[in-house]
Scaffold this motif. Structure first.
Motif, PDB file in Angstrom:
ATOM      1  N   GLY A 120      53.162  35.752  59.568  1.00  0.00           N
ATOM      2  CA  GLY A 120      52.673  36.419  58.364  1.00  0.00           C
ATOM      3  C   GLY A 120      51.648  35.530  57.694  1.00  0.00           C
ATOM      4  O   GLY A 120      51.583  34.322  57.955  1.00  0.00           O
ATOM      5  N   GLY A 121      50.831  36.115  56.838  1.00  0.00           N
ATOM      6  CA  GLY A 121      49.762  35.352  56.207  1.00  0.00           C
ATOM      7  C   GLY A 121      49.850  35.308  54.702  1.00  0.00           C
ATOM      8  O   GLY A 121      50.828  35.741  54.086  1.00  0.00           O
ATOM      9  N   ARG A 122      48.797  34.781  54.096  1.00  0.00           N
ATOM     10  CA  ARG A 122      48.719  34.621  52.655  1.00  0.00           C
ATOM     11  C   ARG A 122      48.469  35.974  51.987  1.00  0.00           C
ATOM     12  O   ARG A 122      47.687  36.790  52.492  1.00  0.00           O
ATOM     13  CB  ARG A 122      47.593  33.652  52.313  1.00  0.00           C
ATOM     14  N   ILE A 123      49.128  36.206  50.846  1.00  0.00           N
ATOM     15  CA  ILE A 123      48.954  37.441  50.080  1.00  0.00           C
ATOM     16  C   ILE A 123      48.531  37.085  48.664  1.00  0.00           C
ATOM     17  O   ILE A 123      49.196  36.298  47.986  1.00  0.00           O
ATOM     18  CB  ILE A 123      50.247  38.281  50.059  1.00  0.00           C
ATOM     19  N   ILE A 124      47.425  37.674  48.222  1.00  0.00           N
ATOM     20  CA  ILE A 124      46.909  37.450  46.877  1.00  0.00           C
ATOM     21  C   ILE A 124      46.974  38.771  46.119  1.00  0.00           C
ATOM     22  O   ILE A 124      46.466  39.796  46.590  1.00  0.00           O
ATOM     23  CB  ILE A 124      45.458  36.947  46.925  1.00  0.00           C
ATOM     24  N   ALA A 125      47.624  38.752  44.967  1.00  0.00           N
ATOM     25  CA  ALA A 125      47.674  39.952  44.134  1.00  0.00           C
ATOM     26  C   ALA A 125      46.347  40.146  43.420  1.00  0.00           C
ATOM     27  O   ALA A 125      45.781  39.204  42.876  1.00  0.00           O
ATOM     28  CB  ALA A 125      48.807  39.836  43.122  1.00  0.00           C
ATOM     29  N   GLU A 126      45.854  41.368  43.440  1.00  0.00           N
ATOM     30  CA  GLU A 126      44.584  41.704  42.786  1.00  0.00           C
ATOM     31  C   GLU A 126      44.826  42.827  41.775  1.00  0.00           C
ATOM     32  O   GLU A 126      45.291  43.910  42.144  1.00  0.00           O
ATOM     33  CB  GLU A 126      43.553  42.125  43.828  1.00  0.00           C
ATOM     34  N   TYR A 127      44.513  42.556  40.520  1.00  0.00           N
ATOM     35  CA  TYR A 127      44.722  43.514  39.440  1.00  0.00           C
ATOM     36  C   TYR A 127      43.362  43.964  38.899  1.00  0.00           C
ATOM     37  O   TYR A 127      42.723  43.228  38.137  1.00  0.00           O
ATOM     38  CB  TYR A 127      45.555  42.884  38.323  1.00  0.00           C
ATOM     39  N   PRO A 128      42.892  45.146  39.275  1.00  0.00           N
ATOM     40  CA  PRO A 128      41.561  45.596  38.851  1.00  0.00           C
ATOM     41  C   PRO A 128      41.363  45.600  37.343  1.00  0.00           C
ATOM     42  O   PRO A 128      40.243  45.404  36.866  1.00  0.00           O
ATOM     43  CB  PRO A 128      41.476  47.020  39.432  1.00  0.00           C
ATOM     44  N   GLU A 129      42.433  45.815  36.565  1.00  0.00           N
ATOM     45  CA  GLU A 129      42.301  45.841  35.109  1.00  0.00           C
ATOM     46  C   GLU A 129      43.020  44.660  34.459  1.00  0.00           C
ATOM     47  O   GLU A 129      43.337  44.702  33.268  1.00  0.00           O
ATOM     48  CB  GLU A 129      42.814  47.172  34.564  1.00  0.00           C
ATOM     49  N   GLY A 130      43.263  43.616  35.240  1.00  0.00           N
ATOM     50  CA  GLY A 130      43.859  42.414  34.687  1.00  0.00           C
ATOM     51  C   GLY A 130      45.361  42.339  34.899  1.00  0.00           C
ATOM     52  O   GLY A 130      46.045  43.365  34.939  1.00  0.00           O
ATOM     53  N   ARG A 131      45.858  41.109  35.044  1.00  0.00           N
ATOM     54  CA  ARG A 131      47.298  40.880  35.222  1.00  0.00           C
ATOM     55  C   ARG A 131      47.987  40.979  33.860  1.00  0.00           C
ATOM     56  O   ARG A 131      47.585  40.306  32.910  1.00  0.00           O
ATOM     57  CB  ARG A 131      47.528  39.495  35.832  1.00  0.00           C
ATOM     58  N   MET A 218      45.265  38.384  52.819  1.00  0.00           N
ATOM     59  CA  MET A 218      45.232  39.782  52.400  1.00  0.00           C
ATOM     60  C   MET A 218      45.298  39.851  50.878  1.00  0.00           C
ATOM     61  O   MET A 218      46.056  39.112  50.262  1.00  0.00           O
ATOM     62  CB  MET A 218      46.420  40.545  53.010  1.00  0.00           C
ATOM     63  N   TRP A 219      44.462  40.720  50.295  1.00  0.00           N
ATOM     64  CA  TRP A 219      44.508  40.982  48.858  1.00  0.00           C
ATOM     65  C   TRP A 219      45.225  42.302  48.644  1.00  0.00           C
ATOM     66  O   TRP A 219      44.802  43.345  49.160  1.00  0.00           O
ATOM     67  CB  TRP A 219      43.095  41.057  48.281  1.00  0.00           C
ATOM     68  N   HIS A 220      46.309  42.261  47.884  1.00  0.00           N
ATOM     69  CA  HIS A 220      47.101  43.458  47.592  1.00  0.00           C
ATOM     70  C   HIS A 220      46.648  44.014  46.255  1.00  0.00           C
ATOM     71  O   HIS A 220      46.847  43.392  45.220  1.00  0.00           O
ATOM     72  CB  HIS A 220      48.583  43.096  47.559  1.00  0.00           C
ATOM     73  N   VAL A 221      46.025  45.167  46.288  1.00  0.00           N
ATOM     74  CA  VAL A 221      45.442  45.756  45.082  1.00  0.00           C
ATOM     75  C   VAL A 221      46.527  46.513  44.318  1.00  0.00           C
ATOM     76  O   VAL A 221      47.154  47.433  44.848  1.00  0.00           O
ATOM     77  CB  VAL A 221      44.285  46.701  45.442  1.00  0.00           C
ATOM     78  N   ILE A 222      46.727  46.122  43.053  1.00  0.00           N
ATOM     79  CA  ILE A 222      47.754  46.736  42.211  1.00  0.00           C
ATOM     80  C   ILE A 222      47.067  47.518  41.095  1.00  0.00           C
ATOM     81  O   ILE A 222      46.610  46.935  40.103  1.00  0.00           O
ATOM     82  CB  ILE A 222      48.694  45.669  41.603  1.00  0.00           C
ATOM     83  N   PRO A 223      46.977  48.840  41.221  1.00  0.00           N
ATOM     84  CA  PRO A 223      46.310  49.644  40.182  1.00  0.00           C
ATOM     85  C   PRO A 223      47.203  49.791  38.946  1.00  0.00           C
ATOM     86  O   PRO A 223      48.417  49.553  39.012  1.00  0.00           O
ATOM     87  CB  PRO A 223      46.100  50.992  40.881  1.00  0.00           C
ATOM     88  N   PRO A 224      46.635  50.205  37.824  1.00  0.00           N
ATOM     89  CA  PRO A 224      47.421  50.344  36.583  1.00  0.00           C
ATOM     90  C   PRO A 224      48.641  51.252  36.724  1.00  0.00           C
ATOM     91  O   PRO A 224      49.658  51.023  36.066  1.00  0.00           O
ATOM     92  CB  PRO A 224      46.400  50.928  35.595  1.00  0.00           C
ATOM     93  N   ARG A 225      48.557  52.284  37.556  1.00  0.00           N
ATOM     94  CA  ARG A 225      49.702  53.206  37.677  1.00  0.00           C
ATOM     95  C   ARG A 225      50.940  52.525  38.233  1.00  0.00           C
ATOM     96  O   ARG A 225      52.056  53.018  38.062  1.00  0.00           O
ATOM     97  CB  ARG A 225      49.322  54.399  38.555  1.00  0.00           C
ATOM     98  N   LYS A 226      50.758  51.374  38.912  1.00  0.00           N
ATOM     99  CA  LYS A 226      51.909  50.640  39.427  1.00  0.00           C
ATOM    100  C   LYS A 226      52.419  49.599  38.431  1.00  0.00           C
ATOM    101  O   LYS A 226      53.287  48.786  38.775  1.00  0.00           O
ATOM    102  CB  LYS A 226      51.546  49.962  40.748  1.00  0.00           C
ATOM    103  N   LEU A 227      51.903  49.646  37.221  1.00  0.00           N
ATOM    104  CA  LEU A 227      52.324  48.700  36.195  1.00  0.00           C
ATOM    105  C   LEU A 227      52.955  49.406  35.004  1.00  0.00           C
ATOM    106  O   LEU A 227      53.165  48.803  33.956  1.00  0.00           O
ATOM    107  CB  LEU A 227      51.126  47.860  35.738  1.00  0.00           C
ATOM    108  N   THR A 228      53.280  50.678  35.171  1.00  0.00           N
ATOM    109  CA  THR A 228      53.944  51.432  34.113  1.00  0.00           C
ATOM    110  C   THR A 228      55.447  51.190  34.155  1.00  0.00           C
ATOM    111  O   THR A 228      56.009  50.798  35.191  1.00  0.00           O
ATOM    112  CB  THR A 228      53.678  52.932  34.264  1.00  0.00           C
TER     113      THR A 228
END
Length: 296
Positions: A120-131, A218-228
């Motif tokens: 497995g490799g490195r995973i970076i969380a990416e928050y388009p509208e901020g963490r 890999m960059w894991h994109v977390i959109p706002p809908r997954k932060l509700t």
């Protein structure tokens, strides 16, 4: 000669899929050494149309789409395994993008570690509208599963497993474990998981070592809908449900319950060291997991 296959399961996320494929198209590994297989898990949106357009725009890519009619990511991943014959197989999800040397990193790893069958490799969380400010590293794990264990190839730390959106195998691995358990894993928009950890656990029980390959990013994109709150509560409960299902499969239900009680003690101690807002979300996570584990 094609040496490694990249498999991407997808369901009704055509825009996200195209963004993932754009990062795949930029791989440094020459195109005649790899292929990409998109496994469409009965999408009803415009996935087929947009995929075909992308394929026409990238004629040098060994890119194809197959349809898996059984609903569920485990069925889709297993279909991808059956559709390929290459010595090495890598997986990403459709809500990610990868480094340009992602496939090259895995291929180099397996070539220089002939006894290795899983990585497995490195995973970076990416928050388009901020963490979010309320997010601690503990709460972030079930949401984005970030991981970084340094710059060297090493065995995975005890208790950690690769993310399902960044994992690679020598094909022999699937002769040992026979693929992903279809009773686990997400189906449609349901959030049941655990299929990757179950597979990794079976490989460990078979005596294999899981390796960390830092160049495969890999960059894991977390959109706002997954932060509700609504999504977070569903996710937390289904983490618990997934743990219960895996415990049943491996006949350790009592151990899972005891461990959850111990985690409550650790959670309460951690909360004493955190800001109130972050402590609240950590307690919310623990409560949801316990609900899923004990009550389903």
């Amino acid at each position: 000669m094609i040496e490694i296959s990249l498999i991407i399961p997808t369901y009704n996320r055509s825009s996200e899929l195209i963004r993932a494929l754009e990062s795949v198209a930029g791989q440094t590994l020459v195109h005649d050494r790899w292929e990409c297989v998109v496994v469409d898990n009965r999408s009803t949106d415009d996935t087929a149309v947009r995929f075909e357009q992308f394929r026409r725009e990238h004629p040098s890519m060994n890119l194809r789409r197959v349809v898996e009619t059984e609903a569920g990511v485990s069925y889709a991943r297993n279909r991808g395994i059956r559709e390929t014959v290459t010595p090495f197989v890598a997986f990403i999800d459709d809500d990610e993008h990868i480094s340009e040397d992602f496939l090259e990193a895995y291929l180099d790893f397996f070539k220089t570690h002939p006894g290795a069958v899983v990585a497995g490799g490195r995973i970076i969380a990416e928050y388009p509208e901020g963490r979010p400010q309320w997010m601690s590293k503990y709460v972030e794990m079930p949401i984005a599963n970030p991981m970084d264990f340094g710059r060297e190839v090493v065995p995975f730390p005890r208790g950690r497993m690769p993310g399902g959106g960044n994992m690679a195998f020598r094909r022999e691995a699937f002769r040992v474990v026979e693929g992903f358990d279809a009773s686990l894993g997400r189906v449609g928009r349901e959030l049941i998981g655990g299929e990757e950890n179950d597979l990794f656990e079976r490989l460990l029980l078979a005596g294999e070592t899981i390796w960390y390959v830092p160049r495969a990013v890999m960059w894991h994109v977390i959109p706002p809908r997954k932060l509700t709150r609504e999504y977070f509560d569903r996710l937390a409960r289904n983490v618990g449900v997934s743990q219960r299902l895996r415990a049943q499969i491996h006949h350790r239900e009592m151990k899972a319950r005891v461990m959850e009680c111990m985690k409550w003690g650790a959670t309460l101690l951690l909360c004493l060291t955190m800001r109130p807002g972050r402590a609240k979300w950590l307690l919310r996570l623990r409560r949801g997991i316990s609900r899923g584990l004990f009550r389903g």
